[in-house]
Write an enzyme that holds these catalytic residues in place. Structure first.
Site, mmCIF file in Angstrom:
data_model
loop_
_atom_site.group_PDB
_atom_site.id
_atom_site.type_symbol
_atom_site.label_atom_id
_atom_site.label_comp_id
_atom_site.label_asym_id
_atom_site.label_seq_id
_atom_site.Cartn_x
_atom_site.Cartn_y
_atom_site.Cartn_z
ATOM 1 N N ASN A 65 62.540 -20.191 149.982
ATOM 2 C CA ASN A 65 62.239 -19.719 148.633
ATOM 3 C C ASN A 65 60.756 -19.696 148.303
ATOM 4 O O ASN A 65 60.290 -18.829 147.567
ATOM 5 C CB ASN A 65 62.962 -20.597 147.598
ATOM 6 C CG ASN A 65 62.676 -20.167 146.180
ATOM 7 O OD1 ASN A 65 63.100 -19.105 145.747
ATOM 8 N ND2 ASN A 65 61.926 -20.983 145.450
ATOM 9 N N ASP B 128 66.595 -24.054 152.555
ATOM 10 C CA ASP B 128 66.273 -24.748 151.315
ATOM 11 C C ASP B 128 66.186 -23.787 150.133
ATOM 12 O O ASP B 128 65.600 -22.710 150.238
ATOM 13 C CB ASP B 128 64.931 -25.481 151.475
ATOM 14 C CG ASP B 128 64.580 -26.322 150.273
ATOM 15 O OD1 ASP B 128 65.273 -27.326 150.027
ATOM 16 O OD2 ASP B 128 63.619 -25.977 149.568
ATOM 17 N N GLU C 189 71.507 -24.889 151.164
ATOM 18 C CA GLU C 189 71.147 -25.911 150.184
ATOM 19 C C GLU C 189 71.136 -25.216 148.831
ATOM 20 O O GLU C 189 70.123 -24.717 148.363
ATOM 21 C CB GLU C 189 69.777 -26.511 150.513
ATOM 22 C CG GLU C 189 69.454 -27.779 149.738
ATOM 23 C CD GLU C 189 68.620 -27.540 148.490
ATOM 24 O OE1 GLU C 189 68.600 -28.429 147.608
ATOM 25 O OE2 GLU C 189 67.982 -26.483 148.393
#
Length: 336
Positions: free
Chosen positions: A128, A227, A269
């Site tokens: 991200n 993530d 995640e």
């Protein structure tokens, strides 16, 4: 002719490495289904040189101990070059090792020795955002508006865009936008202001993250924890979470991993309620991530241990059953 011979040699070399890996581990595409995964922070595990910081040589020295525990996989927290303002989740280089933990050669030795003991290795891929010290961001903030490098991150002349997106770290950040005096514009960040979000509307960003993924999987890494996957895209009048564009990109990643590697694993995640988190498997099609965390359950496991009572676990599982439309479990009794 020389180029063809070189390409054939490189292909044979990759095949040899892949066959060696299979001989150590077996070609099992479903290995993660019953894996016993041990989470390890290289920094805090074992120091091989007495500098007070754990490193890959130290971790390699302890592989026999880890094997004796009965684990089948090791999940490593971020070990990339980083300012370490967020425990390594602020990555400054996707294709290297933080020198305080050793070298890329040290990692390769660790990976080889883990595989020799039939231990899989899972690493982190922070998809991200990056650190604001990453060369991509440094180049982006100095690039002209409208150029490909400027569009590597999400910029705006005003902090008024995407108002429906929540501020995740409300205790630390007053806004999802931060003014950058170099760019003379605001950049978007769903987490800390030193972690600017990548702009996945720029195809070059998607390609670079794919290259980072290939870098580690080509080396032999068995799985990647992706993530902060719910936040890859931004759209007005939405929460900027769990968007269809994000799922489309994950399908592309999964298809690439399955076609090129076959037996590797992607772990989502996604800190969401189960009805949203389950979509990261692919909405019943199994074409996104292989695994996903159950965030509502995880803290309640610790709570139940602390209370010496199963109530927190049963309670959240009942809530999940109601949210998903399944029949709830029976009444919750106090501990016997």
């Amino acid at each position: 002719m020389a180029e063809a011979a070189l390409a054939q040699t490189e292909s044979k070399s990759k095949t040899t490495r892949r066959n060696t890996r299979f001989s150590d581990l077996g070609n099992d595409p479903l290995w993660y289904k019953d894996a016993v995964i041990y989470e390890a922070h290289v920094r805090a595990f074992h120091d091989s040189n007495g500098d007070g910081i754990g490193d890959f040589r130290g971790l390699t020295e302890k592989l026999d101990y880890l094997q004796e525990l009965g684990i089948t996989a090791i999940w490593l927290l971020p070990f990339y070059p980083s300012p370490l303002k967020d425990d390594g989740y602020d990555i400054a280089d996707y294709n290297s090792i933080n020198p305080i933990y050793g070298t890329l050669k040290d990692f390769k030795v660790f990976l080889q020795e883990a595989h020799r003991r039939h231990l899989r290795v899972i690493t982190e891929l922070v998809v991200n955002h990056t650190s604001d010290q990453h060369p991509w961001f440094q180049r982006s903030r100095r690039a002209k508006p409208g150029t490909a490098w400027r569009d590597f991150y999400v910029w705006s002349e005003t902090p008024d865009k995407y108002r429906d997106a929540r501020i995740i770290f409300r205790d630390f950040e007053p806004s999802n936008w931060t003014w950058d005096p170099v760019a003379k514009a605001y950049f978007w960040h769903r987490f800390y202001s030193h972690q600017p979000d990548l702009n996945y509307d720029n195809p070059q960003v998607a390609r670079e993250i794919m290259r980072a993924l290939d870098f580690w999987l080509d080396m032999g890494v068995d799985g990647l924890r992706l993530d902060a996957v719910p936040y890859l895209y931004e759209r007005e009048n939405t929460s900027c979470e769990n968007l269809s564009e994000t799922h489309d990109y994950l399908k592309t990643l999964r298809r690439h991993v399955d076609e090129k590697y076959g037996d590797r694993m992607l772990l989502a995640e996604a800190n969401q309620w189960p009805e949203d988190a389950v979509s990261y498997f692919g909405s019943g099609k199994g074409d996104e991530c292989h695994m996903a965390f159950h965030f509502p359950l995880m803290p309640r496991l610790f709570m139940a241990v602390r209370m010496e009572d199963r109530v927190p676990i049963v309670d959240i599982l009942q809530q999940n059953s109601i949210h998903s439309g399944n029949k709830p479990m029976g009444p919750v009794s106090q501990k016997p």
